[in-house]
Design a protein around this motif. Sequence first.
Motif, short mmCIF file in Angstrom:
data_model
loop_
_atom_site.label_atom_id
_atom_site.label_comp_id
_atom_site.label_asym_id
_atom_site.label_seq_id
_atom_site.Cartn_x
_atom_site.Cartn_y
_atom_site.Cartn_z
N HIS A 58 0.96 -1.14 -0.16
CA HIS A 58 0.10 0.10 -0.01
C HIS A 58 0.90 1.14 -0.03
O HIS A 58 0.47 2.24 -0.75
N TRP A 59 2.00 1.35 0.83
CA TRP A 59 2.84 2.52 0.79
C TRP A 59 3.48 2.52 -0.38
O TRP A 59 3.87 3.94 -0.96
N ARG A 60 3.94 1.47 -1.19
CA ARG A 60 4.53 1.79 -2.47
C ARG A 60 3.60 2.29 -3.58
O ARG A 60 3.97 3.01 -4.30
N VAL A 61 2.30 1.98 -3.47
CA VAL A 61 1.51 2.27 -4.29
C VAL A 61 1.09 3.76 -4.34
O VAL A 61 1.11 4.48 -5.21
N PHE A 62 1.00 4.21 -3.02
CA PHE A 62 0.86 5.52 -2.75
C PHE A 62 2.12 6.41 -2.94
O PHE A 62 1.94 7.52 -3.79
N TYR A 63 3.19 5.87 -2.78
CA TYR A 63 4.50 6.85 -3.07
C TYR A 63 4.97 6.88 -4.54
O TYR A 63 5.19 7.82 -4.99
N LYS A 64 4.67 5.59 -5.07
CA LYS A 64 5.26 5.56 -6.55
C LYS A 64 4.18 5.83 -7.62
O LYS A 64 4.60 6.21 -8.64
N ILE A 65 2.97 5.68 -7.34
CA ILE A 65 2.06 5.64 -8.32
C ILE A 65 0.86 6.77 -8.23
O ILE A 65 0.85 7.85 -8.92
N THR A 66 0.16 6.79 -6.79
CA THR A 66 -0.88 7.80 -6.77
C THR A 66 -0.34 9.26 -6.48
O THR A 66 -0.74 10.06 -6.98
N LEU A 67 0.73 9.32 -5.70
CA LEU A 67 1.46 10.92 -5.47
C LEU A 67 1.98 11.43 -6.57
O LEU A 67 1.66 12.72 -6.78
N PRO A 68 2.66 10.85 -7.46
CA PRO A 68 3.12 11.51 -8.79
C PRO A 68 1.84 11.88 -9.64
O PRO A 68 1.82 12.72 -10.32
N ILE A 69 0.67 10.88 -9.68
CA ILE A 69 -0.47 11.39 -10.44
C ILE A 69 -1.10 12.85 -9.98
O ILE A 69 -1.68 13.50 -10.73
N VAL A 70 -1.09 12.93 -8.60
CA VAL A 70 -1.60 14.15 -7.94
C VAL A 70 -0.67 15.23 -7.74
O VAL A 70 -1.07 16.15 -7.03
N LYS A 71 0.49 15.14 -8.29
CA LYS A 71 1.50 16.07 -8.13
C LYS A 71 1.07 17.47 -8.24
O LYS A 71 1.40 18.31 -7.62
N PRO A 72 0.24 17.59 -9.44
CA PRO A 72 0.01 19.04 -9.88
C PRO A 72 -1.12 19.59 -8.64
O PRO A 72 -1.07 20.75 -8.32
N GLY A 73 -1.84 18.67 -7.97
CA GLY A 73 -2.89 19.09 -6.91
C GLY A 73 -2.20 19.34 -5.65
O GLY A 73 -2.35 20.37 -4.98
N LEU A 74 -0.99 18.52 -5.70
CA LEU A 74 -0.09 18.86 -4.44
C LEU A 74 0.62 20.09 -4.31
O LEU A 74 0.64 20.80 -3.41
#
Length: 284
Positions: A188-204
């Motif tokens: 779960h942590w790797r999915v969040f850090y490697k996949i989901t977080l880069p997708i929402v980088k503009p929102g971040l």
Amino acid sequence: MKANPRALVLKYVFLLIAVAIVIYPLLWMITMAFKPYAEWTTGSGLSWIPRNPTLGNFEYIFLGRTDSMVVSLDRTMVGPLVASLVTSTLGTLLAVTAGTLASYAVVRFNTLPALALQVLQLRLFPPLAVMIPVMVMWSFISAIDTWWGLSLIYGIVTLPFAFWLMKTFFEEVPIEIEEAARVAGSSHWRVFYKITLPIVKPGLATCVLFVFILNWSDYLLALLLTQKDWVTLPVFMSNLNTAMGEMYGVKAALGIIAAIPPVILGLLIQKHLVRGLTFGALKQ
């Protein structure tokens, strides 16, 4: 379909009026910052262009004295500038980090469904009603007039904004992408850090900018929780008064300098900013 010429003209007229309304105070502040004391007193008359341009206002806030000012400052703007940078940056990191993790947990794992409304309640209370117990608590733990005390309250107060903003971005990410990665063996942590977080980088990036601006422009919290050592720029600006009246030129010069950090931050993340502001807008 051919555009109506009259409608097009009205569109640009309203656009020019809106731009003028926004630009007018900015231009006035810039010209005021370069006017000597004699040109921003009441009896000198108002003029857009400084008749005798000077850097005395900037010299005054950086050095605390100048030949054109009768009264010397007891402190320069260097200390408040550092205090604002430190506390606003740390408060932003705290709010965005906690808000991002909490919002992801609520969206993906349905953790504490009522947490979203409970976090929102932090923004519903009147600031003064909240600050009375906060001042008592901060005094008890010796957090008054400290960098970590002000940074902590900044992070707490802006946490709901970061939480709800990031929650909307995570809701736009298809869960199928994460499920495919977990089937492949990712945690779960790797999915969040490697996949989901880069997708929402503009929102971040958008969240970081807005939260930083909220912390940077805060006046009430800094006024109540600082005394001398960690006074921020808004509090410092409010004290720029003398027996001769308001120091408009000095305040204008300080306003220009205070606007620089948010502008720099916006320029650094501008490639993500537009996409972050429109994230999910074209979703069918």
